[in-house]
Design an enzyme around this catalytic site. Structure first.
Site, PDB file in Angstrom:
ATOM      1  N   HIS A 136     -13.111 -39.020   8.016  1.00  0.00           N
ATOM      2  CA  HIS A 136     -11.704 -39.149   6.351  1.00  0.00           C
ATOM      3  C   HIS A 136     -12.143 -39.503   5.376  1.00  0.00           C
ATOM      4  O   HIS A 136     -13.137 -40.057   4.998  1.00  0.00           O
ATOM      5  CB  HIS A 136     -10.533 -39.372   7.247  1.00  0.00           C
ATOM      6  CG  HIS A 136     -10.682 -41.499   7.311  1.00  0.00           C
ATOM      7  ND1 HIS A 136     -10.271 -41.870   8.492  1.00  0.00           N
ATOM      8  CD2 HIS A 136     -10.526 -41.974   6.241  1.00  0.00           C
ATOM      9  CE1 HIS A 136     -10.357 -43.187   8.090  1.00  0.00           C
ATOM     10  NE2 HIS A 136     -10.161 -43.447   6.902  1.00  0.00           N
TER      11      HIS A 136
ATOM     12  N   ASP B 234      -4.606 -45.035  -1.763  1.00  0.00           N
ATOM     13  CA  ASP B 234      -3.568 -44.711  -0.983  1.00  0.00           C
ATOM     14  C   ASP B 234      -3.453 -46.331  -0.760  1.00  0.00           C
ATOM     15  O   ASP B 234      -3.440 -47.149  -1.252  1.00  0.00           O
ATOM     16  CB  ASP B 234      -4.330 -44.069   0.264  1.00  0.00           C
ATOM     17  CG  ASP B 234      -5.423 -44.834   1.043  1.00  0.00           C
ATOM     18  OD1 ASP B 234      -6.091 -46.649   0.234  1.00  0.00           O
ATOM     19  OD2 ASP B 234      -6.141 -44.800   1.132  1.00  0.00           O
TER      20      ASP B 234
ATOM     21  N   GLU C 122      -7.429 -37.229   7.349  1.00  0.00           N
ATOM     22  CA  GLU C 122      -7.778 -36.979   8.289  1.00  0.00           C
ATOM     23  C   GLU C 122      -8.265 -36.023   8.723  1.00  0.00           C
ATOM     24  O   GLU C 122      -7.374 -34.438   7.887  1.00  0.00           O
ATOM     25  CB  GLU C 122      -6.439 -37.551   9.120  1.00  0.00           C
ATOM     26  CG  GLU C 122      -5.939 -38.883   8.948  1.00  0.00           C
ATOM     27  CD  GLU C 122      -6.830 -40.062   9.591  1.00  0.00           C
ATOM     28  OE1 GLU C 122      -8.572 -39.872   9.546  1.00  0.00           O
ATOM     29  OE2 GLU C 122      -6.407 -41.527   9.426  1.00  0.00           O
TER      30      GLU C 122
ATOM     31  N   ASN D 268     -14.269 -40.663  11.457  1.00  0.00           N
ATOM     32  CA  ASN D 268     -14.647 -39.325  11.561  1.00  0.00           C
ATOM     33  C   ASN D 268     -14.345 -39.103  10.342  1.00  0.00           C
ATOM     34  O   ASN D 268     -13.902 -37.308  10.454  1.00  0.00           O
ATOM     35  CB  ASN D 268     -12.601 -39.195  11.834  1.00  0.00           C
ATOM     36  CG  ASN D 268     -11.519 -39.777  11.439  1.00  0.00           C
ATOM     37  OD1 ASN D 268     -12.368 -39.915  10.225  1.00  0.00           O
ATOM     38  ND2 ASN D 268     -10.793 -39.088  11.512  1.00  0.00           N
TER      39      ASN D 268
END
Ligand code: GLP
Length: 243
Positions: free
Chosen positions: A140, A69, A145, A138
């Protein structure tokens, strides 16, 4: 296939184990197509790879890399851009050819085209042999996400507030953390032939436990890795504490 779990004593051992897996893969296949991750977690692994290059002649000359990314709006010269990170932590210190390193262009004026070209480049390279991953608190992976479709491909994504807060430690203030990124999709990541995910510290323990033994759900992006045929989590004791 269930996720294989390797628990190490501490961050240094985690980094050494990860680097050894990558080094072995390069020695077995000198033109390895290697997927790379950013964030704090893989820094020790990259340091170890640099050491292996310098001391053991680990040869990157034919290695091809794809990063997961990049932040939208950060140029390669920005210290928090993932291109800058990769150059600083790995590429500038080994004999990789810069033209063999691929990171989505966060400054593109045609994101759609950039994403399509990124996917095509992976395909042309023959697919990713070994993908290194981190994990967000979380759950990800890359910037996929919670709620990201399992069949997603490389695309522009919104970064969640929790992730922006988590990543704010690298910036002067949270306002500087970009709101969007270009990220490999979960479908793209799942096509890698082998996946190694690194997690260190108690902050990751929940996400790790949910991913390894919780239900497979888009609310925990890394839980899809339970369906990957060859996925290993390398954890330190704190990250493994809720397993
Ligand atoms: C970032 C990256 C992820 C990374 C995660 C964890 O948001 N996009 O690829 O795995 O955060 O980062 P860290 O290793 O710093 O905890």
């Amino acid at each position: 296939m269930p996720i294989k779990v390797l628990i190490t004593k501490n961050y240094d051992e985690l980094s050494e184990k990860a680097a050894k897996i990558i080094a072995d893969a390069i020695r077995n296949k000198p033109n390895l197509v290697l997927g790379l991750a950013t964030g704090g977690t893989p820094v020790g692994c990259y340091r170890e790879l640099v050491r292996m290059h310098k001391e053991k002649k680990l040869d990157f000359s034919r290695v091809v890399t794809f990063n997961l990314d990049e932040y939208i709006g950060l140029p390669p010269t920005h210290p928090q851009s993932y291109r800058y990170f990769m150059n600083e932590n790995l590429f500038n210190h080994v004999n990789i050819r810069m033209e063999n390193t691929h990171i989505p262009d966060g400054m593109t004026d045609d994101p759609q085209k950039t994403c399509e070209e990124f996917e095509k480049a992976i395909e042309t390279a023959g697919g990713i042999d070994l993908q290194l991953l981190g994990i967000g608190a979380n759950g990800h992976i890359a910037f996929n996400e919670p709620g990201s479709p399992f069949n997603s491909r490389t695309r522009v994504v919104e970064i969640s507030e929790q992730t922006r807060k988590d990543n704010a430690r690298f910036f002067q203030s949270i306002d500087e953390v970009p709101r969007q990124a270009i990220s490999m999709g979960i479908g793209t990541i799942m096509e890698a032939r082998k996946i190694v995910l690194l997690a260190s510290g108690a902050r990751k323990a929940d996400a790790v436990a949910k991913s390894v033994k919780g239900p497979i759900t888009e609310e925990v992006p890394a839980s899809i890795l339970q369906k990957h045929p060859n996925c290993t989590f390398i954890l330190d004791e704190a990250a493994a504490s809720k397993l």
